[in-house]
Design an enzyme around this catalytic site. Sequence first.
Site, PDB file in Angstrom:
ATOM      1  N   ARG A 161     -34.457  -7.974 -65.472  1.00  0.00           N
ATOM      2  CA  ARG A 161     -33.839  -9.175 -64.932  1.00  0.00           C
ATOM      3  C   ARG A 161     -33.326  -8.946 -63.515  1.00  0.00           C
ATOM      4  NH1 ARG A 161     -32.692 -11.495 -70.332  1.00  0.00           N
ATOM      5  NH2 ARG A 161     -32.067 -13.645 -70.094  1.00  0.00           N
ATOM      6  N   ARG A 193     -30.394 -26.187 -77.960  1.00  0.00           N
ATOM      7  CA  ARG A 193     -30.322 -24.963 -78.753  1.00  0.00           C
ATOM      8  C   ARG A 193     -28.872 -24.691 -79.163  1.00  0.00           C
ATOM      9  NH1 ARG A 193     -32.399 -19.303 -76.307  1.00  0.00           N
ATOM     10  NH2 ARG A 193     -30.389 -19.419 -75.241  1.00  0.00           N
ATOM     11  N   ARG A 198     -24.482 -19.948 -80.213  1.00  0.00           N
ATOM     12  CA  ARG A 198     -24.323 -19.016 -79.092  1.00  0.00           C
ATOM     13  C   ARG A 198     -23.284 -19.536 -78.114  1.00  0.00           C
ATOM     14  NH1 ARG A 198     -30.112 -16.781 -77.017  1.00  0.00           N
ATOM     15  NH2 ARG A 198     -28.854 -16.613 -75.118  1.00  0.00           N
ATOM     16  N   ARG A 228     -25.796 -19.389 -65.663  1.00  0.00           N
ATOM     17  CA  ARG A 228     -26.942 -18.517 -65.957  1.00  0.00           C
ATOM     18  C   ARG A 228     -28.135 -18.882 -65.094  1.00  0.00           C
ATOM     19  NH1 ARG A 228     -27.392 -19.609 -72.132  1.00  0.00           N
ATOM     20  NH2 ARG A 228     -29.196 -18.233 -72.084  1.00  0.00           N
ATOM     21  N   LYS A 287     -39.121 -17.405 -73.673  1.00  0.00           N
ATOM     22  CA  LYS A 287     -39.561 -16.007 -73.786  1.00  0.00           C
ATOM     23  C   LYS A 287     -39.534 -15.541 -75.249  1.00  0.00           C
ATOM     24  CE  LYS A 287     -36.255 -14.534 -70.995  1.00  0.00           C
ATOM     25  NZ  LYS A 287     -35.585 -15.766 -70.580  1.00  0.00           N
TER      26      LYS A 287
HETATM   27  P1  B4P Z   1     -35.972 -19.326 -76.150  1.00  0.00           P
HETATM   28  O1  B4P Z   1     -37.334 -18.847 -76.557  1.00  0.00           O
HETATM   29  O2  B4P Z   1     -34.835 -19.045 -77.078  1.00  0.00           O
HETATM   30  O3  B4P Z   1     -35.574 -18.846 -74.688  1.00  0.00           O
HETATM   31  P2  B4P Z   1     -35.361 -17.444 -73.989  1.00  0.00           P
HETATM   32  O4  B4P Z   1     -36.136 -17.553 -72.720  1.00  0.00           O
HETATM   33  O5  B4P Z   1     -35.756 -16.301 -74.895  1.00  0.00           O
HETATM   34  O6  B4P Z   1     -33.754 -17.396 -73.823  1.00  0.00           O
HETATM   35  P3  B4P Z   1     -32.573 -16.663 -73.022  1.00  0.00           P
HETATM   36  O7  B4P Z   1     -33.036 -16.284 -71.666  1.00  0.00           O
HETATM   37  O8  B4P Z   1     -31.416 -17.573 -73.184  1.00  0.00           O
HETATM   38  O9  B4P Z   1     -32.050 -15.415 -73.747  1.00  0.00           O
HETATM   39  P4  B4P Z   1     -31.789 -13.879 -73.744  1.00  0.00           P
HETATM   40  O10 B4P Z   1     -31.509 -13.697 -75.168  1.00  0.00           O
HETATM   41  O11 B4P Z   1     -32.914 -13.106 -73.136  1.00  0.00           O
HETATM   42  O12 B4P Z   1     -36.115 -20.891 -75.915  1.00  0.00           O
HETATM   43  C1  B4P Z   1     -34.996 -21.681 -75.586  1.00  0.00           C
HETATM   44  C2  B4P Z   1     -35.015 -23.013 -76.325  1.00  0.00           C
HETATM   45  O13 B4P Z   1     -36.136 -23.791 -75.894  1.00  0.00           O
HETATM   46  C3  B4P Z   1     -35.176 -22.847 -77.844  1.00  0.00           C
HETATM   47  O14 B4P Z   1     -34.323 -23.765 -78.474  1.00  0.00           O
HETATM   48  C4  B4P Z   1     -36.626 -23.177 -78.095  1.00  0.00           C
HETATM   49  O15 B4P Z   1     -36.846 -23.737 -79.389  1.00  0.00           O
HETATM   50  C5  B4P Z   1     -36.928 -24.185 -76.997  1.00  0.00           C
HETATM   51  N1  B4P Z   1     -38.324 -24.151 -76.544  1.00  0.00           N
HETATM   52  C6  B4P Z   1     -39.074 -23.042 -76.349  1.00  0.00           C
HETATM   53  N2  B4P Z   1     -40.314 -23.389 -75.924  1.00  0.00           N
HETATM   54  C7  B4P Z   1     -40.324 -24.770 -75.833  1.00  0.00           C
HETATM   55  C8  B4P Z   1     -41.307 -25.736 -75.451  1.00  0.00           C
HETATM   56  N3  B4P Z   1     -42.538 -25.398 -75.059  1.00  0.00           N
HETATM   57  N4  B4P Z   1     -40.956 -27.046 -75.454  1.00  0.00           N
HETATM   58  C9  B4P Z   1     -39.703 -27.435 -75.847  1.00  0.00           C
HETATM   59  N5  B4P Z   1     -38.733 -26.568 -76.243  1.00  0.00           N
HETATM   60  C10 B4P Z   1     -39.033 -25.249 -76.233  1.00  0.00           C
HETATM   61  O16 B4P Z   1     -30.465 -13.524 -72.848  1.00  0.00           O
HETATM   62  C11 B4P Z   1     -29.129 -13.843 -73.196  1.00  0.00           C
HETATM   63  C12 B4P Z   1     -28.109 -13.128 -72.289  1.00  0.00           C
HETATM   64  O17 B4P Z   1     -28.142 -11.674 -72.533  1.00  0.00           O
HETATM   65  C13 B4P Z   1     -28.321 -13.214 -70.773  1.00  0.00           C
HETATM   66  O18 B4P Z   1     -27.758 -14.401 -70.232  1.00  0.00           O
HETATM   67  C14 B4P Z   1     -27.577 -11.932 -70.254  1.00  0.00           C
HETATM   68  O19 B4P Z   1     -26.199 -12.116 -70.168  1.00  0.00           O
HETATM   69  C15 B4P Z   1     -27.857 -10.916 -71.330  1.00  0.00           C
HETATM   70  N6  B4P Z   1     -29.040 -10.089 -71.011  1.00  0.00           N
HETATM   71  C16 B4P Z   1     -30.226 -10.061 -71.708  1.00  0.00           C
HETATM   72  N7  B4P Z   1     -31.088  -9.204 -71.132  1.00  0.00           N
HETATM   73  C17 B4P Z   1     -30.461  -8.678 -70.035  1.00  0.00           C
HETATM   74  C18 B4P Z   1     -30.865  -7.763 -69.003  1.00  0.00           C
HETATM   75  N8  B4P Z   1     -32.090  -7.229 -68.990  1.00  0.00           N
HETATM   76  N9  B4P Z   1     -29.962  -7.459 -68.021  1.00  0.00           N
HETATM   77  C19 B4P Z   1     -28.744  -7.975 -68.036  1.00  0.00           C
HETATM   78  N10 B4P Z   1     -28.289  -8.862 -68.964  1.00  0.00           N
HETATM   79  C20 B4P Z   1     -29.145  -9.216 -69.961  1.00  0.00           C
END
Ligand code: B4P
Length: 189
Positions: free
Chosen positions: A89, A128, A134, A145, A14
């Site tokens: 979420r 990551r 993290r 998660r 995302k």
């Molecule tokens: P990212 O791009 O970092 O993944 P993400 O989906 O944004 O991450 P996440 O869900 O962990 O985080 P969030 O901060 O929202 O990609 C992950 C990895 O994959 C990276 O290393 C990237 O380089 C790699 N990658 C990406 N695309 C790729 C591809 N095509 N091929 C290979 N590799 C690839 O949330 C963190 C925490 O915050 C949650 O657990 C929760 O506790 C809290 N939180 C956030 N929002 C909330 C909400 N609305 N309600 C309640 N809690 C919340």
Amino acid sequence: MKNLVIFGAPGSGKGTQSDLLVQKYGFDHISTGDVLRAEIKAGTELGNTAKQYIDNGQLIPDALMIDILAATYDALPKTQGVIFDGFPRTIPQADALKAMLAERGTAVHAMLELSVPDEMLMERLINRGKTSGRADDNEETIAKRLSVYHAQTAPLVEWYAQEGIHNPVQGYGSLEDINANLCVVIDAL
Ligand code: B4P
């Protein structure tokens, strides 16, 4: 002006894809994960509360998260549109987003779901974790998660399908191909 929800499991890309969409379209970007991590880094009361949930692989309580989202949204310039990354979420968060945007005379125009198998998510997040620093990117917390995602967040796919704005996009393969598929949906809005 377009409001987009970018949706998917932890590690689905995302944040990665949001950055590419911001570069291409000039959207504003709200990552609730980034907002919470900034609060943790600044050592605020909110950050200290959020840290306890995040480090444990849990979601921050809806009431708190909804207030944070509204304050963040209202502070944006909102020129080309807004990408909501990591929000909603839960179903109460989706209801709250819909109501908040309706009060401001707008709506979510598309939900873009990045779908990625769990084994790949686990591998990406463990990788990551080697560089992100993290505390939630370790195998035990990632498994938690993913299970929270399936129980509390995945039901939103059906919720947005009923709204008629669910757009699934394959979330694995090259970043460019995934991005091109997201752009096809956005350009058709
Ligand atoms: P990212 O791009 O970092 O993944 P993400 O989906 O944004 O991450 P996440 O869900 O962990 O985080 P969030 O901060 O929202 O990609 C992950 C990895 O994959 C990276 O290393 C990237 O380089 C790699 N990658 C990406 N695309 C790729 C591809 N095509 N091929 C290979 N590799 C690839 O949330 C963190 C925490 O915050 C949650 O657990 C929760 O506790 C809290 N939180 C956030 N929002 C909330 C909400 N609305 N309600 C309640 N809690 C919340």
